[in-house]
Design a protein around this motif. Structure first.
Motif, PDB file in Angstrom:
ATOM      1  N   UNK A  10     -28.713 -49.284 -27.115  1.00 51.56           N
ATOM      2  CA  UNK A  10     -28.106 -47.951 -27.158  1.00 51.56           C
ATOM      3  C   UNK A  10     -29.139 -46.884 -27.496  1.00 51.56           C
ATOM      4  N   UNK A  11     -30.033 -47.176 -28.395  1.00 55.90           N
ATOM      5  CA  UNK A  11     -31.071 -46.219 -28.773  1.00 55.90           C
ATOM      6  C   UNK A  11     -31.996 -45.943 -27.595  1.00 55.90           C
ATOM      7  N   UNK A  12     -32.354 -46.986 -26.850  1.00 56.93           N
ATOM      8  CA  UNK A  12     -33.217 -46.808 -25.674  1.00 56.93           C
ATOM      9  C   UNK A  12     -32.507 -45.965 -24.620  1.00 56.93           C
ATOM     10  N   UNK A  13     -31.231 -46.210 -24.392  1.00 52.08           N
ATOM     11  CA  UNK A  13     -30.464 -45.425 -23.417  1.00 52.08           C
ATOM     12  C   UNK A  13     -30.398 -43.962 -23.853  1.00 52.08           C
ATOM     13  N   UNK A  14     -30.195 -43.720 -25.128  1.00 49.10           N
ATOM     14  CA  UNK A  14     -30.154 -42.346 -25.644  1.00 49.10           C
ATOM     15  C   UNK A  14     -31.504 -41.659 -25.425  1.00 49.10           C
ATOM     16  N   UNK A  15     -32.586 -42.353 -25.687  1.00 46.85           N
ATOM     17  CA  UNK A  15     -33.923 -41.775 -25.477  1.00 46.85           C
ATOM     18  C   UNK A  15     -34.174 -41.476 -24.001  1.00 46.85           C
ATOM     19  N   UNK A  16     -33.802 -42.399 -23.132  1.00 50.70           N
ATOM     20  CA  UNK A  16     -33.984 -42.185 -21.691  1.00 50.70           C
ATOM     21  C   UNK A  16     -33.146 -40.999 -21.225  1.00 50.70           C
ATOM     22  N   UNK A  17     -31.898 -40.937 -21.671  1.00 46.84           N
ATOM     23  CA  UNK A  17     -31.033 -39.813 -21.291  1.00 46.84           C
ATOM     24  C   UNK A  17     -31.599 -38.499 -21.817  1.00 46.84           C
ATOM     25  N   UNK A  18     -32.146 -38.508 -23.009  1.00 43.69           N
ATOM     26  CA  UNK A  18     -32.735 -37.293 -23.567  1.00 43.69           C
ATOM     27  C   UNK A  18     -33.913 -36.801 -22.749  1.00 43.69           C
ATOM     28  N   UNK A  19     -34.737 -37.724 -22.301  1.00 49.38           N
ATOM     29  CA  UNK A  19     -35.902 -37.332 -21.508  1.00 49.38           C
ATOM     30  C   UNK A  19     -35.476 -36.862 -20.119  1.00 49.38           C
ATOM     31  N   UNK A  20     -34.645 -37.647 -19.440  1.00 52.66           N
ATOM     32  CA  UNK A  20     -34.319 -37.343 -18.047  1.00 52.66           C
ATOM     33  C   UNK A  20     -33.205 -36.321 -17.889  1.00 52.66           C
ATOM     34  N   UNK A  21     -32.265 -36.296 -18.816  1.00 50.10           N
ATOM     35  CA  UNK A  21     -31.159 -35.355 -18.690  1.00 50.10           C
ATOM     36  C   UNK A  21     -31.476 -34.004 -19.315  1.00 50.10           C
ATOM     37  N   UNK A  22     -32.297 -33.979 -20.337  1.00 54.36           N
ATOM     38  CA  UNK A  22     -32.611 -32.720 -21.011  1.00 54.36           C
ATOM     39  C   UNK A  22     -34.069 -32.310 -20.874  1.00 54.36           C
ATOM     40  N   UNK A  23     -34.970 -33.213 -21.126  1.00 55.59           N
ATOM     41  CA  UNK A  23     -36.387 -32.868 -21.178  1.00 55.59           C
ATOM     42  C   UNK A  23     -36.950 -32.365 -19.866  1.00 55.59           C
ATOM     43  N   UNK A  24     -36.817 -33.149 -18.826  1.00 55.00           N
ATOM     44  CA  UNK A  24     -37.389 -32.772 -17.524  1.00 55.00           C
ATOM     45  C   UNK A  24     -36.728 -31.515 -16.953  1.00 55.00           C
ATOM     46  N   UNK A  25     -35.384 -31.407 -16.967  1.00 55.72           N
ATOM     47  CA  UNK A  25     -34.783 -30.160 -16.464  1.00 55.72           C
ATOM     48  C   UNK A  25     -35.249 -28.920 -17.219  1.00 55.72           C
ATOM     49  N   UNK A  26     -35.440 -29.017 -18.536  1.00 55.21           N
ATOM     50  CA  UNK A  26     -35.909 -27.854 -19.290  1.00 55.21           C
ATOM     51  C   UNK A  26     -37.352 -27.507 -18.935  1.00 55.21           C
ATOM     52  N   UNK A  27     -38.161 -28.497 -18.638  1.00 52.15           N
ATOM     53  CA  UNK A  27     -39.527 -28.215 -18.190  1.00 52.15           C
ATOM     54  C   UNK A  27     -39.484 -27.453 -16.872  1.00 52.15           C
ATOM     55  N   UNK A  28     -38.651 -27.913 -15.930  1.00 54.54           N
ATOM     56  CA  UNK A  28     -38.496 -27.205 -14.652  1.00 54.54           C
ATOM     57  C   UNK A  28     -37.986 -25.792 -14.870  1.00 54.54           C
ATOM     58  N   UNK A  29     -37.017 -25.642 -15.775  1.00 59.83           N
ATOM     59  CA  UNK A  29     -36.429 -24.327 -16.037  1.00 59.83           C
ATOM     60  C   UNK A  29     -37.475 -23.363 -16.600  1.00 59.83           C
ATOM     61  N   UNK A  30     -38.220 -23.818 -17.580  1.00 60.64           N
ATOM     62  CA  UNK A  30     -39.234 -22.954 -18.198  1.00 60.64           C
ATOM     63  C   UNK A  30     -40.291 -22.560 -17.177  1.00 60.64           C
ATOM     64  N   UNK A  31     -40.707 -23.510 -16.350  1.00 59.82           N
ATOM     65  CA  UNK A  31     -41.704 -23.192 -15.327  1.00 59.82           C
ATOM     66  C   UNK A  31     -41.153 -22.254 -14.260  1.00 59.82           C
ATOM     67  N   UNK A  32     -39.869 -22.346 -13.958  1.00 57.66           N
ATOM     68  CA  UNK A  32     -39.281 -21.487 -12.921  1.00 57.66           C
ATOM     69  C   UNK A  32     -39.099 -20.051 -13.401  1.00 57.66           C
ATOM     70  N   UNK A  33     -39.041 -19.831 -14.701  1.00 54.78           N
ATOM     71  CA  UNK A  33     -38.835 -18.469 -15.193  1.00 54.78           C
ATOM     72  C   UNK A  33     -39.996 -17.542 -14.856  1.00 54.78           C
ATOM     73  N   UNK A  34     -41.134 -18.100 -14.499  1.00 51.52           N
ATOM     74  CA  UNK A  34     -42.267 -17.274 -14.062  1.00 51.52           C
ATOM     75  C   UNK A  34     -41.938 -16.542 -12.762  1.00 51.52           C
ATOM     76  N   UNK A  35     -41.047 -17.103 -11.969  1.00 51.89           N
ATOM     77  CA  UNK A  35     -40.748 -16.579 -10.644  1.00 51.89           C
ATOM     78  C   UNK A  35     -39.374 -15.917 -10.554  1.00 51.89           C
ATOM     79  N   UNK A  36     -38.654 -15.823 -11.669  1.00 47.67           N
ATOM     80  CA  UNK A  36     -37.300 -15.280 -11.683  1.00 47.67           C
ATOM     81  C   UNK A  36     -37.231 -14.010 -12.512  1.00 47.67           C
TER      82      UNK A  36
END
Length: 94
Positions: A10-36
């Motif tokens: 369960x802890x591993x699943x939570x960590x994976x979900x945190x990285x893929x569901x929250x971490x990566x999308x926020x990186x994309x979002x922050x990088x996209x704000x340069x163009x918005x």
């Protein structure tokens, strides 16, 4: 009142979900704000929770309620119409 701690799986699943569901999308979002614009950037964050029931339906098969669908449609249509209005207004002024 007290529940046992989650197991390692369960802890591993939570960590994976945190990285893929929250971490990566926020990186994309922050990088996209340069163009918005600021308005476009905030609209992305407003639209995300509205689209969550759609993703749940697509990937988990859980059907959203009628009022959730109606409310989501109203907000999405309003945001789209405002975007069209602003872009036409900018083209007239510019």
């Amino acid at each position: 009142m007290f529940t046992p701690l989650p197991d390692i799986k369960s802890i591993i699943i939570i960590l994976i979900m945190g990285v893929f569901q929250l971490g990566i999308p926020y990186i994309f979002y922050v990088n996209s704000t340069k163009y918005l614009t600021a308005l476009e950037a905030i609209l992305i964050t407003v639209m995300e929770p509205l689209l969550n029931p759609l993703w749940v339906y697509i990937f988990a098969g859980e059907k959203p309620g009628t009022y959730a669908i109606i409310g989501g449609i109203v907000v999405i249509v309003t945001v789209v119409l405002r975007g069209i209005y602003v872009s036409k207004l900018e083209s007239v002024e510019g």
